[in-house]
Each structure stands twice: as structure tokens, then as C-alpha cells.
Scaffold this motif. Structure first.
Motif, mmCIF file in Angstrom:
data_model
loop_
_atom_site.group_PDB
_atom_site.id
_atom_site.type_symbol
_atom_site.label_atom_id
_atom_site.label_comp_id
_atom_site.label_asym_id
_atom_site.label_seq_id
_atom_site.Cartn_x
_atom_site.Cartn_y
_atom_site.Cartn_z
ATOM 1 N N GLN A 196 -10.527 34.805 -37.133
ATOM 2 C CA GLN A 196 -9.444 34.970 -37.958
ATOM 3 C C GLN A 196 -8.095 34.609 -37.448
ATOM 4 O OE1 GLN A 196 -9.425 35.543 -41.051
ATOM 5 N NE2 GLN A 196 -11.492 36.449 -41.510
ATOM 6 N N GLY A 197 -8.097 34.154 -36.046
ATOM 7 C CA GLY A 197 -6.989 33.550 -35.502
ATOM 8 C C GLY A 197 -6.726 34.294 -34.358
ATOM 9 N N MET A 198 -5.359 34.032 -33.530
ATOM 10 C CA MET A 198 -5.015 34.543 -32.341
ATOM 11 C C MET A 198 -3.762 35.319 -32.444
ATOM 12 S SD MET A 198 -6.004 31.567 -29.535
ATOM 13 C CE MET A 198 -5.401 32.885 -28.196
ATOM 14 N N ILE A 199 -3.639 36.373 -31.626
ATOM 15 C CA ILE A 199 -2.859 37.323 -31.488
ATOM 16 C C ILE A 199 -2.064 37.804 -29.977
ATOM 17 C CG2 ILE A 199 -3.198 38.480 -33.516
ATOM 18 C CD1 ILE A 199 -4.188 40.663 -31.845
ATOM 19 N N THR A 200 -0.939 38.421 -30.177
ATOM 20 C CA THR A 200 -0.418 38.694 -28.894
ATOM 21 C C THR A 200 -0.956 40.210 -28.412
ATOM 22 O OG1 THR A 200 1.339 37.204 -28.566
ATOM 23 C CG2 THR A 200 1.250 38.873 -27.016
ATOM 24 N N TRP A 201 -1.646 40.449 -27.424
ATOM 25 C CA TRP A 201 -2.281 41.839 -27.100
ATOM 26 C C TRP A 201 -1.429 42.534 -25.989
ATOM 27 C CZ3 TRP A 201 -5.270 45.028 -29.898
ATOM 28 C CH2 TRP A 201 -5.714 46.274 -29.099
ATOM 29 N N PHE A 202 -1.053 43.615 -26.088
ATOM 30 C CA PHE A 202 -0.289 44.588 -25.005
ATOM 31 C C PHE A 202 -1.104 45.302 -24.721
ATOM 32 C CE2 PHE A 202 3.069 42.528 -27.514
ATOM 33 C CZ PHE A 202 3.627 41.677 -26.561
ATOM 34 N N THR A 203 -1.380 45.488 -23.492
ATOM 35 C CA THR A 203 -2.183 46.632 -22.657
ATOM 36 C C THR A 203 -1.229 48.024 -22.662
ATOM 37 O OG1 THR A 203 -1.655 46.033 -20.457
ATOM 38 C CG2 THR A 203 -3.702 44.908 -21.561
ATOM 39 N N SER A 204 -1.871 49.032 -22.153
ATOM 40 C CA SER A 204 -0.986 50.190 -21.955
ATOM 41 C C SER A 204 -0.095 49.994 -20.707
ATOM 42 C CB SER A 204 -2.224 51.246 -21.357
ATOM 43 O OG SER A 204 -2.915 51.132 -20.594
ATOM 44 N N LYS A 205 -0.345 49.061 -19.835
ATOM 45 C CA LYS A 205 0.330 48.695 -18.707
ATOM 46 C C LYS A 205 1.742 47.774 -19.034
ATOM 47 C CE LYS A 205 -3.193 49.590 -15.207
ATOM 48 N NZ LYS A 205 -3.763 48.975 -13.918
ATOM 49 N N GLY A 206 1.759 47.372 -20.371
ATOM 50 C CA GLY A 206 2.657 46.417 -20.760
ATOM 51 C C GLY A 206 2.314 44.967 -20.357
ATOM 52 N N GLU A 207 1.116 44.650 -20.207
ATOM 53 C CA GLU A 207 0.794 43.365 -19.746
ATOM 54 C C GLU A 207 0.520 42.668 -21.110
ATOM 55 O OE1 GLU A 207 -1.764 44.002 -15.818
ATOM 56 O OE2 GLU A 207 -2.904 43.747 -17.556
ATOM 57 N N LEU A 258 -1.479 39.500 -23.242
ATOM 58 C CA LEU A 258 -2.535 38.929 -23.195
ATOM 59 C C LEU A 258 -2.724 38.130 -24.342
ATOM 60 C CD1 LEU A 258 -4.992 41.426 -21.588
ATOM 61 C CD2 LEU A 258 -3.696 39.668 -20.338
ATOM 62 N N PRO A 259 -3.189 36.763 -24.229
ATOM 63 C CA PRO A 259 -3.561 36.131 -25.659
ATOM 64 C C PRO A 259 -5.105 36.709 -25.861
ATOM 65 C CG PRO A 259 -3.946 34.844 -23.697
ATOM 66 C CD PRO A 259 -3.434 36.031 -23.358
ATOM 67 N N ALA A 260 -5.200 36.999 -27.377
ATOM 68 C CA ALA A 260 -6.397 37.651 -27.733
ATOM 69 C C ALA A 260 -6.791 36.758 -29.073
ATOM 70 C CB ALA A 260 -6.117 39.094 -28.053
ATOM 71 N N THR A 261 -7.875 36.913 -29.495
ATOM 72 C CA THR A 261 -8.667 36.248 -30.626
ATOM 73 C C THR A 261 -9.111 37.607 -31.593
ATOM 74 O OG1 THR A 261 -9.094 34.082 -29.360
ATOM 75 C CG2 THR A 261 -10.223 34.827 -31.647
ATOM 76 N N VAL A 262 -8.897 37.592 -32.826
ATOM 77 C CA VAL A 262 -9.227 38.699 -33.610
ATOM 78 C C VAL A 262 -10.677 37.888 -34.390
ATOM 79 C CG1 VAL A 262 -8.995 39.905 -35.831
ATOM 80 C CG2 VAL A 262 -7.082 39.425 -34.114
ATOM 81 N N LEU A 263 -11.754 38.589 -34.388
ATOM 82 C CA LEU A 263 -12.626 38.566 -35.100
ATOM 83 C C LEU A 263 -13.181 39.351 -36.260
ATOM 84 C CD1 LEU A 263 -15.339 37.371 -32.141
ATOM 85 C CD2 LEU A 263 -13.908 36.113 -33.544
#
Length: 281
Positions: free
Chosen positions: A69-80, A82-87
Motif C-alpha cells: 500500500q505504500g511507504m510511511i515514516t515509522w517512529f520507535t519508542s526511543k524516537g528513532e 525509520l522508513p517502513a512499508t505498509v502491507l
């Protein structure tokens, strides 16, 4: 049984042909310690389906189909960041099996995306009816180790089939780029921009020798159609799963365009084992 006296009498009275027969009979007397015959096992065909299955790395459970479905920006609990892909996981169900007795290997046939109207292959409707599921737009097989890993017909696989933090493999078809030159397709450097170069800035240059070999060798990197090839991304981390919403989020990018269908399975390099390897354990 021959005695020494009878042998001497025959040697005196009989012809040379008879002597050869006697000597041949004496040579056939075998020792009680000798092994007259030895039964050997027939050789196995290493290129048969059965032997190939023993060497092949297989997973304990099948995978499933997902829609990119595309890519998003993912934020971890530590504030990192990350590039991520939604399926999207849409109606993935087990519709059939392949068994070792009938086909030479065990596999689950998984279907996805219900197609309720204008199904093109009418001869496949019986398979969906026996499984108790709706006709599927896309289906394919996922091989497993043995028959104990075959899932019941009609079993639905949701996004929570995978756990957060585990690694998965993604198989898809890359984006089509059309006809491309050697600089775009194979990262060639190209010719000079000036200094005597005339209309040959992006050409591949010489392709074959004049006399040796006197031809273009097979496999030469040349212009051609780029993309639309099978590709596997290994060891993608699962960041988020939602079984009810059918959402699976993976770290990084995956092959294929948006709305493309990919195959998601457990990481083969981590969880895959061959039957020969299991036998040694």
C-alpha cells in the motif's frame, strides 16, 4: 570328491582335454571363509524429486499474500525515525493442498482477494467450493517440510500470523522501467562529455574483439528491458501487526509498485531447514 589316487589315474589314462576339465573343477573349490555373493543397495538418483526435497531448505509453516500500500515514516519508542512499508492482508485463506504422494512434495495453496463476479476460469470453481471459500483473484502454493504442516482447508491467515520483531522474507516483481540503456540498466560510466566525443556520450562502447573472440559473448551487459523481474528481500523486520484491520508494517522498502501483490513468509535463512539437516540433528 576327488582322491589323489583317482586324479593320478585319470592324468595317466585321460586325454589333455580331460586334464583341463579336472584342473578347472579343482579351481572351483572355494574356501569356507570366502564370501560367494554380496548384495549391494541400488544407487539413488540425486536429481529426483524425492532427493531434491531432502536437500531443499523448507519452512515449517506456509506464508501468505499481501498487497503493498505504500511507504510511511515509522517512529520507535526511543524516537528513532525509520522508513517502513505498509502491507494489507486481504482474505488470505487455504484453498487446496499438494501432497507428497500425488505431487512429490507438500504444499499449501493460499488464495487472496475475493473475486465474486466474472471469474475467468470456471474449472477452478469446484476447488473453491470444496474448500468452502469464495473465488480468489490470486492464489499460489507455499511449500512446507511434511504433511503435518498442511493447514485445514478454509483456514484464514491474518496479519497477526506474524509477530512483532520477527524477520520475514518478501518476494515480489520489481517495477517495470521499460527499455533502458547501459548507463541506467547496468551503471556504466559512459563516454566523455567533450574532447573529441561526438554523439557517443551514453553508448556502451566496444562489445567484442575484432578477431579474438570475434563475436559478442553470451551474457554481455547491453541495453534492454529493465525491471519486471522476480526479487526476494531477506530478513525484513516486522514493526507492527493488526489482525483485525489486516495491516502489516515492515521495516524498509520492498520490491514492487503500490497495489502490487507480494509473498510474505518466515525468514528462510533463520527458520528454514532441510530434511537432511533435521535427520542429522
Amino acid at each position: 570328491m576327488f582322491s589323489l589316487r583317482s586324479i593320478n589315474n585319470q592324468m595317466i589314462t585321460n586325454s589333455p582335454a580331460s586334464l583341463n576339465i579336472i584342473r578347472r573343477n579343482l579351481a572351483q573349490i572355494t574356501s569356507i571363509h570366502a564370501i560367494p555373493t554380496l548384495k549391494t543397495q541400488p544407487t539413488t538418483k540425486q536429481h529426483s524429486i524425492e532427493e531434491g526435497n531432502k536437500r531443499k531448505q523448507l519452512l515449517e509453516r506456509p506464508g501468505l499474500f499481501a498487497i503493498k500500500q505504500g511507504m510511511i515514516t515509522w517512529f520507535t519508542s526511543k524516537g528513532e525515525q525509520l522508513p517502513a512499508t505498509v502491507l494489507e492482508i486481504n482474505s488470505c485463506e487455504v484453498i487446496n493442498h499438494k501432497t507428497e504422494i500425488e505431487h512429490g512434495y507438500d504444499a499449501n495453496i493460499i488464495g487472496t482477494i475475493d473475486k465474486l463476479k466474472n471469474y475467468p476460469r470456471l474449472h477452478e470453481l469446484k476447488m473453491f467450493e470444496e474448500a468452502g471459500v469464495s473465488p480468489k483473484y490470486k492464489f499460489g502454493e507455499f511449500r512446507v517440510r511434511d504433511s503435518s504442516n498442511l493447514l485445514p482447508l478454509g483456514t484464514e491467515l491474518k496479519a497477526d500470523y506474524f509477530a512483532v520483531g520477527q524477520l520475514v522474507d518478501i518476494k515480489g516483481i520489481t517495477k517495470g522501467k521499460g527499455f533502458a540503456g547501459v548507463m541506467k540498466r547496468w551503471n556504466f560510466k559512459g563516454g566523455r562529455a567533450t574532447h573529441g566525443v561526438s554523439k557517443a556520450h551514453r553508448t556502451p562502447g566496444a562489445m567484442g574483439g575484432n578477431q579474438n573472440p570475434g563475436r559478442v559473448l553470451p551474457g554481455k551487459k547491453m541495453p534492454g528491458r529493465m525491471g519486471t523481474s522476480n526479487m526476494t528481500d531477506f530478513n525484513k523486520e516486522v514493526l507492527h501487526v493488526d489482525g483485525n484491520a489486516g495491516i502489516l508494517i515492515l521495516k524498509g522498502c520492498i520490491p514492487g509498485p503500490n497495489k502490487g501483490i507480494v509473498r510474505v513468509s518466515d525468514a528462510l535463512k533463520l527458520y528454514g531447514k532441510s530434511l537432511n539437516q533435521l535427520a542429522r540433528e
